[in-house]
Write an enzyme that holds these catalytic residues in place. Structure first.
Site, PDB file in Angstrom:
ATOM      1  N   ASN A   7      10.697  59.843  57.634  1.00  0.00           N
ATOM      2  CA  ASN A   7      10.103  58.525  57.444  1.00  0.00           C
ATOM      3  C   ASN A   7      11.152  57.678  56.732  1.00  0.00           C
ATOM      4  O   ASN A   7      11.420  57.867  55.543  1.00  0.00           O
ATOM      5  CB  ASN A   7       8.819  58.622  56.616  1.00  0.00           C
ATOM      6  N   GLU A  34       7.904  54.845  60.423  1.00  0.00           N
ATOM      7  CA  GLU A  34       7.930  53.570  59.685  1.00  0.00           C
ATOM      8  C   GLU A  34       9.243  52.832  59.918  1.00  0.00           C
ATOM      9  O   GLU A  34       9.905  52.401  58.979  1.00  0.00           O
ATOM     10  CB  GLU A  34       7.688  53.792  58.183  1.00  0.00           C
ATOM     11  N   ASP A 146       5.511  62.206  59.548  1.00  0.00           N
ATOM     12  CA  ASP A 146       4.825  61.960  58.287  1.00  0.00           C
ATOM     13  C   ASP A 146       3.332  62.114  58.566  1.00  0.00           C
ATOM     14  O   ASP A 146       2.701  61.216  59.117  1.00  0.00           O
ATOM     15  CB  ASP A 146       5.165  60.559  57.783  1.00  0.00           C
ATOM     16  N   ASN A 148       1.008  62.457  56.283  1.00  0.00           N
ATOM     17  CA  ASN A 148       0.181  61.937  55.196  1.00  0.00           C
ATOM     18  C   ASN A 148      -0.919  62.934  54.831  1.00  0.00           C
ATOM     19  O   ASN A 148      -2.070  62.570  54.584  1.00  0.00           O
ATOM     20  CB  ASN A 148      -0.411  60.575  55.566  1.00  0.00           C
ATOM     21  N   ASP A 217       5.529  65.643  54.916  1.00  0.00           N
ATOM     22  CA  ASP A 217       6.284  65.538  56.166  1.00  0.00           C
ATOM     23  C   ASP A 217       6.428  66.941  56.750  1.00  0.00           C
ATOM     24  O   ASP A 217       7.004  67.833  56.111  1.00  0.00           O
ATOM     25  CB  ASP A 217       7.645  64.912  55.910  1.00  0.00           C
ATOM     26  N   ASP A 246      11.536  56.455  50.396  1.00  0.00           N
ATOM     27  CA  ASP A 246      10.778  57.298  49.467  1.00  0.00           C
ATOM     28  C   ASP A 246      10.485  58.673  50.063  1.00  0.00           C
ATOM     29  O   ASP A 246       9.978  59.551  49.366  1.00  0.00           O
ATOM     30  CB  ASP A 246       9.483  56.615  49.007  1.00  0.00           C
ATOM     31  N   HIS A 247      10.834  58.884  51.330  1.00  0.00           N
ATOM     32  CA  HIS A 247      10.760  60.193  51.979  1.00  0.00           C
ATOM     33  C   HIS A 247      12.167  60.739  52.172  1.00  0.00           C
ATOM     34  O   HIS A 247      13.146  59.994  52.119  1.00  0.00           O
ATOM     35  CB  HIS A 247      10.110  60.090  53.365  1.00  0.00           C
TER      36      HIS A 247
END
Length: 256
Positions: A7, A34, A146, A148, A217, A246-247
């Site tokens: 991501n 993303e 990802d 989530n 992930d 941030d990933h």
């Protein structure tokens, strides 16, 4: 064969980092989430210059997924089947070197008390149906992205902080387990059964510096691919860079 998921949290904002990582890690296939740009706005030239063929499913400012492959991309699919009214760009799928690769950006689902959580659960039900279809066809596949989803307490540095969050609610984890119960394998966990590892650290409260992360992930492998699992790593290095996502990437290596 090396397959990666990442991501990137805006491909244009992170372009130097993403390109540098691809040069260094050199995955055969990478699925990105993303990307946050429309299909026509994806910086194709830079990725094609590295030798990648591209399958892009973009959306203005939000979501967006991409599949990059050094080998030809065959039988491309954009959009998760099962709901023609769903316009969010969250799924790509194609065959590369005989392996079907699905790249996904599963909905976050927060706030739980809104329509976003039922949408997440419904999307997960459709993902399970897609996996059933691929299994019935005898197609070796990997679903990466990802998700989530925090599968277990050990996949969060501070599990108590996630109680009541859509990523950790029991209904979310039940649907993730339903995927595994079909016969899919959580590649990283299978090869790292006792390890602690995270793939996401929030930008807030110095989460990266404190290693206050979560593992959301994942690379899920069909039974044929699970038999070929050689290694699976979480590459933490990109998360420590300036202007990082941030990933961080997760990479699986398959024996030929």
């Amino acid at each position: 064969m090396r397959i990666a998921t990442w991501n990137v949290n805006s491909v244009k904002a992170r372009l130097p980092n993403v390109l540098d990582w691809l040069r260094t890690a050199d995955p055969d296939v990478a699925v990105l989430q993303e990307i946050k740009c429309e299909t026509d706005g994806f910086p194709r030239f830079e990725f094609e210059a590295l030798g990648y063929n591209l399958l892009i499913h973009g959306q203005k400012s939000y979501n967006g997924v991409a599949l990059l492959a050094k080998a030809p991309i065959e039988d491309p699919l954009t959009g998760l089947p099962g709901d023609n009214a769903d316009v969010q760009a969250r799924y790509v799928e194609a065959t590369v070197r005989g392996v079907r690769v699905g790249g996904l950006y599963l909905p976050n689902g927060n706030p739980v008390a809104t329509e976003k959580y039922p949408y997440k659960l419904g999307w997960m039900d459709r993902l399970r149906a897609r996996a059933e279809t691929l299994l019935a066809a005898g197609q070796p596949f990997v679903m990466g992205g990802d998700f989530n989803v925090i599968p277990e307490e050990r996949d969060a540095a501070d599990p108590a902080a996630w109680v009541g969050d859509a990523l950790f609610l029991i209904e979310t984890r039940r649907r993730f387990r339903a995927l595994l119960n079909l016969g899919l394998t959580d590649s990283w966990r299978a090869l790292n059964p006792t390890a602690i590892g995270y793939s996401f650290w929030d930008y807030q409260n110095r989460a990266w510096q404190a290693d206050n992360g979560i593992r959301i992930d994942h690379l899920l492998s069909s039974p044929e691919i699970a038999d070929r699992l050689d290694a699976c790593i979480i590459d933490r290095e990109p998360r420590g860079r300036d202007k990082a996502s941030d990933h961080t990437p997760v990479i699986v290596t398959l024996a030929e």
